[in-house]
Design a protein around this motif. Structure first.
Motif: not given
Length: 510
Positions: A424-430, A437-445, A470-472
């Motif tokens: 939620s905080a990532a969606d809010a732009g924190d 979340i970006g780091g997790v998505a990058r490793r998973f990609a 949502p959004g992951f």
């Protein structure tokens, strides 16, 4: 000694039968089609559709068909004898009758059983009548003996019919064995589908005989009737359990539909015995409603034994006899599998295209399952979370691609919150949450790209609380595009959501 014309005729006939379909037009004895006009009609219909030859029973029917066509006929006579189990062309008089009726090839039982006439005598009589012989065999030794007497063709007709229960499928392995002895192998017996006929041809059969599946209306009707009766019967009810590191879900499942569900927290400080006891207590009200049970668990399951792959998810010491204990506790047969493998199977069964897939669930841990060639790979297959990452810190990939790591990393940065709050905080732009979340998505990609290169599945299906957050998935796809891999993985969200493991283990239990 054969004449030159006779030899040329034999060679021509063998060439005609090479790579051919032979249709056996043998009506059910005493059935509605057991009359000459029907047999002739079946024969002409088969020939008009591309059959190269016919297999016809009785001198009467051979003569009727011969009067209607010049196509090659394999003739035989069936008799029920008191003194011998041999039924197919047992007598020398049968050979003479078939030859006179117009058969080109005469088939006979070549099995090594009590018989009124020897195989050698039958072979010689057929040759003397100017016809080719087909030895109906049950095994490789039958074929060796028949060929030694001069048989022209060997067939698999008698395989499975000399004692014991009758098999369901054709004897493809015997076809391959016979092909080592002679190129003149005729595949016959229980060939009921296109795929079975192709398998017989690929195993080395010179030609393939199909009978009941084409010309016996009674048999074909019974096959469809039995199949529909099975389909229309109520599907059995299964107790399906998904025992995870955070929560345990138990459901009653019937025909892929979830009838009822109960969810309880998993006591991570507990023991396998305690987790099973909690499941039994939570589902007591369902006792008697299900006839089998399936349990999907985090970790590896082999031969009914359960062991941890990552003790941080659920601490299991050594190997635990999961299937044996659950069977005793629940009182029904139990099947157990890894939870991600069960989910992979659930997703595979839920989709219509049947293409191979890799399933990955990103939640408390990182698990996976592989369905290849329509088969679920079990054991430790798909435990992608236990692979080592590129960081060189000797920790498995799932330690940095999972919900607990997201929460721990947030806490390290001064934010005490659950993974969903980080999203939620990532969606809010924190910025801090976006980075996590970006780091997790990058490793998973990167992992998805590696899996594509290693296995090349048609699709990679993503599930789990983190995977379906949502959004992951969109973030992972964006990271893959940024990598620009040589083999682009096809990522899809799990269609069954959190029910994938439940539906999959329920199907595996059956």
């Amino acid at each position: 000694m054969k004449s030159k014309d006779s030899g040329n005729s034999s060679t021509k006939l063998k060439n005609t039968l090479k790579n051919a379909l032979i249709v056996s037009c043998q009506p059910v004895s005493g059935g509605a089609m057991d009359d000459s006009p029907y047999v002739v009609g079946f024969a002409l219909a088969a020939l008009s559709a591309g059959a190269a030859a016919l297999r016809i029973e009785s001198a009467r029917y051979v003569a009727a068909v011969r009067a209607a066509t010049g196509a090659p006929i394999i003739g035989l006579i069936k008799r029920d004898l008191d003194e011998s189990p041999v039924r197919i062309t047992p007598f020398l008089d049968d050979v003479a009758a078939l030859a006179q009726a117009g058969a080109d090839v005469i088939a006979f039982d070549a099995t090594d059983r009590v018989r009124p006439v020897t195989v050698e005598a039958l072979t010689q009589a057929i040759r003397a009548a100017g016809k080719l012989s087909m030895a109906d065999c049950s095994c490789i030794d039958d074929a060796r003996r028949a060929l030694a007497t001069g048989a022209d063709f060997v067939g698999t007709t008698m395989s499975g019919y000399t004692g014991g229960p009758e098999p369901v499928d054709p004897d493809i392995s015997l076809i391959a064995e016979l092909r080592q002895l002679t190129p003149n192998v005729i595949a016959e017996g229980r060939i009921r589908t296109i795929e079975q006929a192709q398998a017989a041809a690929r195993a080395g059969a010179s030609c393939v005989v199909v009978g009941s599946a084409i010309t016996r209306t009674e048999h074909i009707t019974a096959w469809f009737r039995d199949a529909l009766n099975e389909a229309y019967e109520p599907a059995p009810v299964v107790l399906a359990v998904d025992l995870g590191g955070t929560k345990t879900m138990a459901s009653l499942v019937q025909g892929g539909e979830v009838l009822d569900t109960v969810v309880l927290a998993t006591d991570r400080s507990g023991s396998p015995e305690g987790w099973l006891a909690a499941i039994a207590d939570a589902t007591t009200v369902w006792h008697g409603r299900y006839t089998a049970a399936g349990i999907a668990v985090t970790g590896a399951v082999r031969n009914g034994m359960w062991r941890a792959m990552n003790k941080a998810t659920l601490g299991i010491e050594g190997e635990f006899p999961l299937v044996a204990c659950a069977t005793e506790l629940l009182g029904v047969p139990v099947v157990a599998a890894n939870d991600a493998q069960a989910a992979a199977w659930g997703e595979f069964k839920a989709t219509s295209d049947g293409s191979d897939l890799v399933f990955m669930t990103v939640s408390t841990g990182l698990g996976g399952g592989i369905v290849s060639g329509g088969r679920l790979l079990q054991g430790v297959a798909g435990h992608f979370g236990q692979m080592w990452g590129p960081s060189g810190d000797n920790v498995p990939l799932e330690s940095r691609i999972c919900g607990p790591w997201i929460a721990a990393e947030a806490k390290r940065q001064g934010h005490e919150c659950e993974p969903r709050e980080v999203f939620s905080a990532a969606d809010a732009g924190d910025a801090w949450a976006v980075a996590i979340i970006g780091g997790v998505a990058r490793r998973f990609a990167r992992l998805c790209c590696d899996i594509q290169l290693a296995i090349d599945p048609a699709r990679i299906v993503i599930g789990g609380g983190v995977g379906l957050a949502p959004g992951f998935l969109d973030k992972v796809k964006a990271e893959i595009l940024a990598i620009g891999p040589s083999a682009m993985p096809e990522l899809r969200a799990a269609t069954l959501g959190p029910r994938a493991g439940i539906v999959g283990i329920a199907d595996l239990a059956l």
